[in-house]
Design an enzyme around this catalytic site. Structure first.
Site, PDB file in Angstrom:
ATOM      1  N   HIS A   1       0.835  -1.206   0.000  1.00 12.02           N
ATOM      2  CA  HIS A   1       0.000   0.000   0.000  1.00 12.02           C
ATOM      3  C   HIS A   1       0.875   1.264   0.000  1.00 12.02           C
ATOM      4  CE1 HIS A   1      -3.661   2.270   1.622  1.00 12.02           C
ATOM      5  NE2 HIS A   1      -2.685   3.076   2.006  1.00 12.02           N
ATOM      6  N   GLU A   2       1.866   1.281   0.874  1.00 19.38           N
ATOM      7  CA  GLU A   2       2.711   2.478   0.975  1.00 19.38           C
ATOM      8  C   GLU A   2       3.538   2.693  -0.300  1.00 19.38           C
ATOM      9  OE1 GLU A   2       2.013   4.444   3.163  1.00 19.38           O
ATOM     10  OE2 GLU A   2       1.047   3.160   4.636  1.00 19.38           O
TER      11      GLU A   2
ATOM     12  N   HIS B   1       1.495   4.457  -2.811  1.00 19.31           N
ATOM     13  CA  HIS B   1       1.530   5.928  -2.659  1.00 19.31           C
ATOM     14  C   HIS B   1       2.835   6.502  -3.195  1.00 19.31           C
ATOM     15  CE1 HIS B   1      -2.121   6.247  -0.358  1.00 19.31           C
ATOM     16  NE2 HIS B   1      -1.658   5.674   0.739  1.00 19.31           N
TER      17      HIS B   1
HETATM   18 ZN   LIG Z   1      -2.528   5.072   2.475  1.00 16.91          ZN
END
Ligand SMILES: [Zn+2]
Length: 328
Positions: free
Chosen positions: A244-245, A248
């Site tokens: 997830h990170e 980003h």
């Molecule tokens: Zn996030």
């Protein structure tokens, strides 16, 4: 804009935080995080919180005032304008250099910094095997092997850098200590993924910076060490916080960015979603627009066991952002 980080925060006590955070919940029932938001001024951070008990965070409306970090419409517009400007800048550069190729596949060098308070596991000393497993999870997630779209990206571990420094433990999002840590440790160019592992402040699971045209020392992702495969973060220990990170870091927003209106997360094949989803609420459908909520997407806040995919649109957005911001 500014440098506000996007953190995922935990909404528990009503603390507002800034950013996007994934929360971890320890409670069996209640669960997770809540927060959502990212703020993303060009270049900032997305944070995910951990460990929350949940119900509080899931009350409709209850979280909104505690999520200052969600990117506002103005902030996402600013980031989208910056992406367009970066692409124009790159096109001019390539034309001038007589080069026209844009990367179609990318191997990302990874430097992992293990921040420890001492030599105990409770003090952050996780084994190399967990880090190797995390790299495998990234490669599987981004290749589509877990069931999602294939992306251009693969990951190659370069170095594990173990640092014992109690003043950086836990890693406190937005603190001067975080800045000091990154100033001291960050290595490589715009294409190098620096991952900082440790205990995190405010029950966060992790946070990340979005890409920027000018590299800055804060660039990278911070992940709760116990969220790695084999870690102790119940429901969040399969390595998907890392995935997830990194999403980003490659310019993806949360699937719930913007809620039901407007351009949402700026990806056309992720159905609109009004708010973060926690646990694994199959069939959740929070917007009248077509499609059920993308609860299985890595950019939502569900349990690791629930999320397994990026979409083709997200893969395309990440590659575009790579060529705009991080390619050599
Ligand atoms: Zn996030």
């Amino acid at each position: 804009m500014g440098l506000r980080p996007n953190l995922l925060t935990r909404r528990t006590a009503g603390v507002a935080s800034t950013t996007l955070a994934l929360l971890l919940s320890t409670a069996a029932v209640g669960v997770v995080p809540a927060a959502s938001a990212f703020s993303a001024a060009p270049g900032e951070v997305c944070v995910e919180p951990a460990d929350v008990h949940s119900d509080a965070r899931m009350k409709p409306g209850g979280g909104a005032k505690h999520e200052p970090n969600e990117l506002t419409l103005a902030e996402t517009r600013e980031r989208e304008a910056d992406l367009a400007a970066a692409l124009r800048e790159r096109a001019r550069f390539r034309a001038g250099a007589g080069a026209t190729t844009m990367a179609a596949t990318v191997t990302i060098p990874v430097v992992v910094h293990v921040i420890q308070e001492n030599s105990t596991r409770a003090g952050g000393n996780i084994p190399d095997s967990m880090i190797n497993s995390q790299i495998s999870v990234l490669n599987q997630s981004f290749s589509g092997a877990t069931g999602g779209a294939s992306t251009a990206f693969s990951f190659q571990l370069q170095t594990i850098n173990r640092v014992t420094n109690p003043s950086w433990y836990p890693i406190v999002q937005g603190s001067s200590a975080e800045r000091s840590m990154k100033n001291s440790l960050r290595t490589g160019g715009k294409n190098t993924l620096n991952i900082y592992l440790g205990e995190l402040s405010d029950s966060l699971l992790g946070w990340a910076t979005f890409p920027t045209r000018k590299l800055n020392s804060m660039d990278g992702v911070v992940v709760l060490s116990e969220s790695l495969p084999g870690g102790t973060a119940t429901n969040y220990n399969q390595g998907d916080t890392g995935t997830h990170e990194v999403g980003h870091w490659l310019n993806l927003y949360h699937t719930f960015q913007g809620g039901c209106s407007g351009s949402g997360d700026s990806v056309s094949d992720t159905a609109a979603e009004a708010s973060p989803a926690y646990q694994c609420p199959t069939g959740r459908d929070t917007c009248t627009a077509p499609g059920t909520d993308p609860i299985t997407n890595f950019m939502d806040y569900t349990y690791d066991s629930c999320m397994y995919q990026f979409t083709a649109g997200q893969a395309s957005r990440m590659l575009t952002a790579w060529n705009a911001y991080r390619a050599a």
